[in-house]
Design a protein around this motif. Structure first.
Motif, PDB file in Angstrom:
ATOM      1  N   HIS A  93       0.832  -1.200   0.000  1.00 56.39           N
ATOM      2  CA  HIS A  93       0.000   0.000   0.000  1.00 56.39           C
ATOM      3  C   HIS A  93       0.874   1.260   0.000  1.00 56.39           C
ATOM      4  CE1 HIS A  93      -3.761   2.133   0.532  1.00 56.39           C
ATOM      5  NE2 HIS A  93      -3.248   2.787   1.556  1.00 56.39           N
ATOM      6  N   ALA A  94       1.940   1.250   0.784  1.00 51.88           N
ATOM      7  CA  ALA A  94       2.847   2.403   0.835  1.00 51.88           C
ATOM      8  C   ALA A  94       3.564   2.591  -0.508  1.00 51.88           C
ATOM      9  CB  ALA A  94       3.866   2.225   1.961  1.00 51.88           C
ATOM     10  N   THR A  95       3.983   1.504  -1.122  1.00 52.22           N
ATOM     11  CA  THR A  95       4.645   1.576  -2.422  1.00 52.22           C
ATOM     12  C   THR A  95       3.694   2.129  -3.483  1.00 52.22           C
ATOM     13  OG1 THR A  95       6.147  -0.219  -1.884  1.00 52.22           O
ATOM     14  CG2 THR A  95       5.806   0.227  -4.224  1.00 52.22           C
ATOM     15  N   ALA A  96       2.456   1.658  -3.455  1.00 57.99           N
ATOM     16  CA  ALA A  96       1.461   2.141  -4.421  1.00 57.99           C
ATOM     17  C   ALA A  96       1.188   3.628  -4.222  1.00 57.99           C
ATOM     18  CB  ALA A  96       0.173   1.338  -4.303  1.00 57.99           C
ATOM     19  N   ALA A  97       1.101   4.062  -2.966  1.00 56.08           N
ATOM     20  CA  ALA A  97       0.856   5.483  -2.674  1.00 56.08           C
ATOM     21  C   ALA A  97       2.020   6.335  -3.156  1.00 56.08           C
ATOM     22  CB  ALA A  97       0.635   5.684  -1.179  1.00 56.08           C
ATOM     23  N   ARG A  98       3.240   5.861  -2.895  1.00 57.54           N
ATOM     24  CA  ARG A  98       4.426   6.601  -3.333  1.00 57.54           C
ATOM     25  C   ARG A  98       4.490   6.666  -4.850  1.00 57.54           C
ATOM     26  NH1 ARG A  98       9.088   3.571  -1.550  1.00 57.54           N
ATOM     27  NH2 ARG A  98       8.804   2.474  -3.518  1.00 57.54           N
TER      28      ARG A  98
END
Length: 127
Positions: A16-21
């Motif tokens: 989720h953090a990678t997708a947001a970044r």
């Protein structure tokens, strides 16, 4: 009293953090491309029109590229790396801030806004 907390599987949080970044970086890259346009020398418009913004496969960096075809690439390289007199009528009309090293010039002017945009985008993507 002591409590032990253990995270057993955080892979979904990391995804989720990678997708947001990655999403936030894509927005910033497109804005950087648009913000940089006034700094790109303009003769026929081909160089400005060849600009692209891409987010890397890992999602941790973005690249602005110019000179998509062979002719434009041959023109782009010296325009970027060598000093030129950019006080032409075409530049005055279409690229009033035309300069060599246009990405760096744009980053000096817009970098703080891009960093804030990235932080806000990541935060929004995580909420």
């Amino acid at each position: 009293m002591r409590v032990r907390l253990r995270a057993s599987d955080v892979s979904s949080v990391a995804r989720h953090a990678t997708a947001a970044r990655r999403a936030a970086l894509g927005v910033v890259a497109e804005n950087a491309l648009a913000d940089t346009e006034p700094y790109v020398p303009y003769e026929t418009g081909a160089l400005v029109g060849s600009g692209t913004a891409e987010v890397g496969a890992s999602g941790d960096r973005a690249t602005l590229s110019y000179g998509g075809d062979a002719d434009t690439a041959r023109y782009a390289r010296p325009q970027y790396f060598e000093p030129h007199d950019h006080s032409t009528a075409a530049n005055a009309a279409h690229s009033p801030r035309a300069t060599d090293h246009w990405c760096e010039a744009s980053a000096r002017e817009n970098g703080d806004r891009w960093r804030a945009m990235l932080a806000e985008g990541i935060e929004r993507g995580l909420s």
